[in-house]
Structures are given as C-alpha cells and as structure tokens.
Design a protein around this motif. Structure first.
Motif, PDB file in Angstrom:
ATOM      1  N   UNK A  85      -7.379   9.939  -5.303  1.00  0.00           N
ATOM      2  CA  UNK A  85      -6.150   9.759  -4.531  1.00  0.00           C
ATOM      3  C   UNK A  85      -6.478   9.006  -3.255  1.00  0.00           C
ATOM      4  N   UNK A  86      -5.504   8.238  -2.785  1.00  0.00           N
ATOM      5  CA  UNK A  86      -5.696   7.563  -1.510  1.00  0.00           C
ATOM      6  C   UNK A  86      -5.728   8.620  -0.400  1.00  0.00           C
ATOM      7  N   UNK A  87      -6.557   8.381   0.585  1.00  0.00           N
ATOM      8  CA  UNK A  87      -6.676   9.275   1.731  1.00  0.00           C
ATOM      9  C   UNK A  87      -6.033   8.641   2.970  1.00  0.00           C
ATOM     10  N   UNK A  88      -6.218   7.348   3.140  1.00  0.00           N
ATOM     11  CA  UNK A  88      -5.704   6.644   4.322  1.00  0.00           C
ATOM     12  C   UNK A  88      -4.183   6.550   4.276  1.00  0.00           C
ATOM     13  N   UNK A  94      -8.925   0.817   2.814  1.00  0.00           N
ATOM     14  CA  UNK A  94      -8.439   2.187   2.735  1.00  0.00           C
ATOM     15  C   UNK A  94      -9.526   3.067   2.133  1.00  0.00           C
ATOM     16  N   UNK A  95      -9.411   4.360   2.379  1.00  0.00           N
ATOM     17  CA  UNK A  95     -10.332   5.354   1.826  1.00  0.00           C
ATOM     18  C   UNK A  95      -9.610   6.159   0.757  1.00  0.00           C
ATOM     19  N   UNK A 128       0.850  -1.181   0.000  1.00  0.00           N
ATOM     20  CA  UNK A 128       0.000   0.000   0.000  1.00  0.00           C
ATOM     21  C   UNK A 128       0.891   1.239   0.000  1.00  0.00           C
ATOM     22  N   UNK A 129       0.614   2.220  -0.880  1.00  0.00           N
ATOM     23  CA  UNK A 129       1.520   3.370  -1.027  1.00  0.00           C
ATOM     24  C   UNK A 129       1.345   4.487  -0.010  1.00  0.00           C
ATOM     25  N   UNK A 130       0.338   4.410   0.860  1.00  0.00           N
ATOM     26  CA  UNK A 130       0.082   5.481   1.816  1.00  0.00           C
ATOM     27  C   UNK A 130      -0.835   6.535   1.224  1.00  0.00           C
ATOM     28  N   UNK A 131      -0.999   7.644   1.928  1.00  0.00           N
ATOM     29  CA  UNK A 131      -1.922   8.687   1.474  1.00  0.00           C
ATOM     30  C   UNK A 131      -1.341   9.475   0.297  1.00  0.00           C
TER      31      UNK A 131
END
Length: 183
Positions: A112-115, A123-124, A81-84
């Motif tokens: 874009x990822x938020x989490x 993830x959100x 997972x790449x992060x936010x």
C-alpha cells in the motif's frame, strides 16, 4: 520501457528482457536497448537522481532497437497519485525472500502507498520487501493496473524502512515528452 536510472543502462550494450504469462523470462523475446533517456539533471554515475527542477527522478526511458514483442502488454501509466493507503502490487525480478533467483522469475507482493502525496517526485509504500535486483521494478495500482511508480530501493522513514518509488504521475509529462508522445 521505463526503469530506474541507477541501473545504468547504456544504449548499444544493454538488453531488455520480456516475460511470459507464467512470470518467467523468455530469452527469445529479448530486445537490444538502442538509447537511454534521463530527466534533465539526473547523473546516475554520480548517484545524483535529482532532476533540474529539484524533484527525485530515478527513472530512465529505454528506447529499444525494435518493437516490443506482440505477446507483451503495454502498461497504462497513472495520471494522478492516489494518496496514502492505496493498494497495489510490487513486481521484482531480483532475489526472492533474499534467496538466489537465477532464472530471474518475477515475484509480486501486495503493498500500500504510505505517502500522502508524491510532491518531490517520489512516494513510499508501507512495506520494505525489496531485494537486490528488484530496482526498476513496477508498482501497479491494484484494481486499475496503472503503473504508479518505478522502484529505487528503500529508505528509513521515521523509524521504519519503506520501499521508495519514483512517481510516474509526478513525471508523466516528462516521460511522455521523452517518448515523443503526441496527443
């Protein structure tokens, strides 16, 4: 195939559809679903998408009765997972901008990822652009085209409604085991 478990597929009476490069469904490419595999503990009939390890796991692995069409491209699953703030593309075949989509054409939107992490199995993303029928749709990491998540829907985070995805990296070992992958 990877989709959301809450879509309640069942082997023998469900069909998987494939798309052309123009994002249009091609009925001649349909494949019957031969089996459905869920993570241990997940019970879609009770709206319980928590795996026995306590993680959110709204995903299902669909076994098809025959190989996917040769015109299809297999997605690479993300390993981490790449992060936010990682850019990606949301794909859905439901309603488009809340308008009826009788042809089930695919719609893509940047997001874009938020989490900051996918601990807990999900993830959100920053936006809330899902429509009815988008469930099980993919979120691809932009620039890599790696499958990062499978759409559950949306939920309120803080004061903002955001898309919620089951994380592929968080469940990668389980998905590969379900697919009988060795390597």
């Amino acid at each position: 195939l990877l989709t959301a478990s809450h879509c309640r597929f069942s082997g023998g009476n469900a069909t998987a559809y494939f798309y052309t490069s123009a994002a249009q469904v091609d009925l001649s490419l349909a494949r019957p679903v031969a089996g459905v595999l869920l993570d241990e503990g997940v019970r879609p009939s009770l709206s319980d998408f928590t795996a026995s390890d306590g993680d959110f796991a709204d995903f299902a692995v669909l076994a098809l009765s025959s190989d996917i069409p040769s015109t299809s491209r297999v997605a690479t699953m993300a390993w981490s997972y790449p992060g936010s703030d990682a850019t990606g593309i949301r794909v859905g075949a439901g309603r488009h901008d809340d308008e009826v989509n009788p042809a089930f054409s695919l719609e893509t939107n940047d997001d874009e990822t938020h989490s900051s992490s996918d601990d807990g199995g999900s993830f959100h993303t920053k936006r809330n652009e899902t429509n009815n029928g988008d469930s099980g749709g993919a979120f691809y990491r932009q620039g890599t085209s790696h499958l990062l998540g499978v759409l559950y829907g949306s939920e309120v985070v803080g004061l903002t409604r955001r898309n919620l995805y089951t994380s592929v990296p968080a469940h990668l070992v389980t998905v590969l085991r379900m697919m009988n992958y060795t390597g």
